[in-house]
Design a protein around this motif. Structure first.
Motif, PDB file in Angstrom:
ATOM      1  N   MET A  99       0.829  -1.207   0.000  1.00  0.00           N
ATOM      2  CA  MET A  99       0.000   0.000   0.000  1.00  0.00           C
ATOM      3  C   MET A  99       0.864   1.258   0.000  1.00  0.00           C
ATOM      4  O   MET A  99       0.611   2.205  -0.745  1.00  0.00           O
ATOM      5  N   TRP A 106     -10.598  -3.962   0.376  1.00  0.00           N
ATOM      6  CA  TRP A 106      -9.221  -3.527   0.137  1.00  0.00           C
ATOM      7  C   TRP A 106      -9.134  -2.040  -0.184  1.00  0.00           C
ATOM      8  O   TRP A 106      -8.217  -1.350   0.290  1.00  0.00           O
ATOM      9  N   ILE A 115      -6.826   0.772   2.004  1.00  0.00           N
ATOM     10  CA  ILE A 115      -5.736   1.602   1.495  1.00  0.00           C
ATOM     11  C   ILE A 115      -6.056   3.084   1.695  1.00  0.00           C
ATOM     12  O   ILE A 115      -5.156   3.914   1.869  1.00  0.00           O
ATOM     13  N   ASN A 164      -3.691  -3.438  -3.435  1.00  0.00           N
ATOM     14  CA  ASN A 164      -3.784  -2.005  -3.715  1.00  0.00           C
ATOM     15  C   ASN A 164      -4.400  -1.798  -5.105  1.00  0.00           C
ATOM     16  O   ASN A 164      -4.760  -2.766  -5.780  1.00  0.00           O
TER      17      ASN A 164
END
Length: 328
Positions: free
Chosen positions: A82, A166, A170, A310
């Motif tokens: 990330m 996800w 991030i 990411n």
């Protein structure tokens, strides 16, 4: 994007976090915010930072973080990837993070010489202190990372039990390191790629049904993966009985493999060296797999981006999906 609250998502994350290979990841936003401040440091947050401090809401309370951190230690592999996407190379990572089978070559090159801080889940406080970090970013090990606040402020954003997606996770990392502008840039690139593929392959998208799956232990396979979030963004119809509010991983036995019969195409994971994990290879070698209609039609495709660390991984997945759509 669809949120997943399936128990097996945590299993997938642990595979990657522990330095193992396989499918992984999904996540959800727990409210976090930020307010600018320039008061006195109460946790060592001003080391090496320019421009004072900021108060950031985390899952371990409001933490005073550097406004422009440059030396960040992470306690898991995901956080390292990330930060790379946000233009920041961590100064400390867990043992085994720089595994070339788990990440693109460009990321491995940037991480291979980074100092390590001990095994995943067991950060060594002396190793962390030697790196003189501005801050520490943690997502899985709240109790183990808490003592490190004597070295530098710890921002903990729970990913182990939150069910967070996800892209939300991030966003929390970007907030913590004050690089939300970088995140906006990469997010736009992702959205642009989604738009390009949807426009170019609208017919194939409209007339196909998909499912991602990976091999498991003891005659099992797993339906779903955080890749499902990207597949849905592209507009793909998800079959195999995967619920609309789930991403995965849903355990099935080989005897239930006919659940795949409604699928036009299938996606299975390979590592970044192009090889399936041993359990997925067992699935691919099984005679029942070879009888699945999509497999017999030559529409079982491999993906190196089966997990989502990411937006760079997500864009890689979109590129792979585009190649798959070309073959329909």
């Amino acid at each position: 994007m669809t949120r997943s609250h399936t128990m097996t998502v945590s299993l997938g994350r642990r595979r990657f976090v522990g330095g193992l290979t396989g499918a992984a990841t999904a996540l959800a936003l727990t409210g976090c915010g930020v307010s600018e401040s320039s008061g006195d440091d109460n946790s060592g947050a001003d080391k090496g930072a320019e421009g004072g401090l900021r108060s950031v809401k985390t899952d371990n309370g409001t933490v005073r973080l550097p406004r422009n951190p440059e030396r960040v230690v992470v306690t898991d592999n995901y956080a390292a990837l990330m930060l790379l996407e946000l233009g920041l190379v961590p100064v400390g990572v867990p043992d085994g993070t720089a595994n070339p089978t788990l990440m693109p070559k460009r990321d491995h090159e940037r991480l291979k010489d980074v100092k390590t801080i001990g095994a995943v889940g067991s950060p060594n406080s002396q190793a962390v202190a030697a790196l003189k970090p501005d801050m520490i970013l943690d997502q899985f090990y709240k109790d183990k990372s808490a003592p490190l606040k004597s070295v530098a402020p710890v921002a903990h954003f729970d990913w182990a039990t939150s069910g967070a997606l996800w892209h939300d996770q991030i966003a929390k990392a970007a907030l913590a390191v004050n690089r939300e502008d970088k995140l906006t840039e990469i997010k736009k690139r992702y959205q642009d790629r989604i738009g390009e593929v949807k426009a170019a392959y609208s017919k194939q998208i409209a007339t196909s049904t998909w499912a991602p799956l990976s091999g498991g232990q003891s005659g099992q396979f797993f339906l779903g993966t955080p890749l499902v979030t990207v597949m849905r963004d592209v507009g793909l119809k998800i079959g195999a009985g995967i619920p609309a509010d789930k991403a995965g991983f849903l355990a099935k036995s080989y005897e239930e493999i006919d659940v795949l019969d409604d699928c036009t195409a299938l996606i299975y994971p390979v590592q970044f060296d192009g090889k399936p994990t041993p359990t997925t290879q067992q699935l691919l070698d099984n005679k029942l797999w070879k009888k699945v209609p999509a497999v017999k039609a030559g529409r079982a495709f491999s993906s190196q981006h089966f997990l989502m660390a990411n937006y760079t991984f997500a864009i890689g997945a979109v590129d792979e999906i585009e190649e798959m759509l070309r073959k329909l």
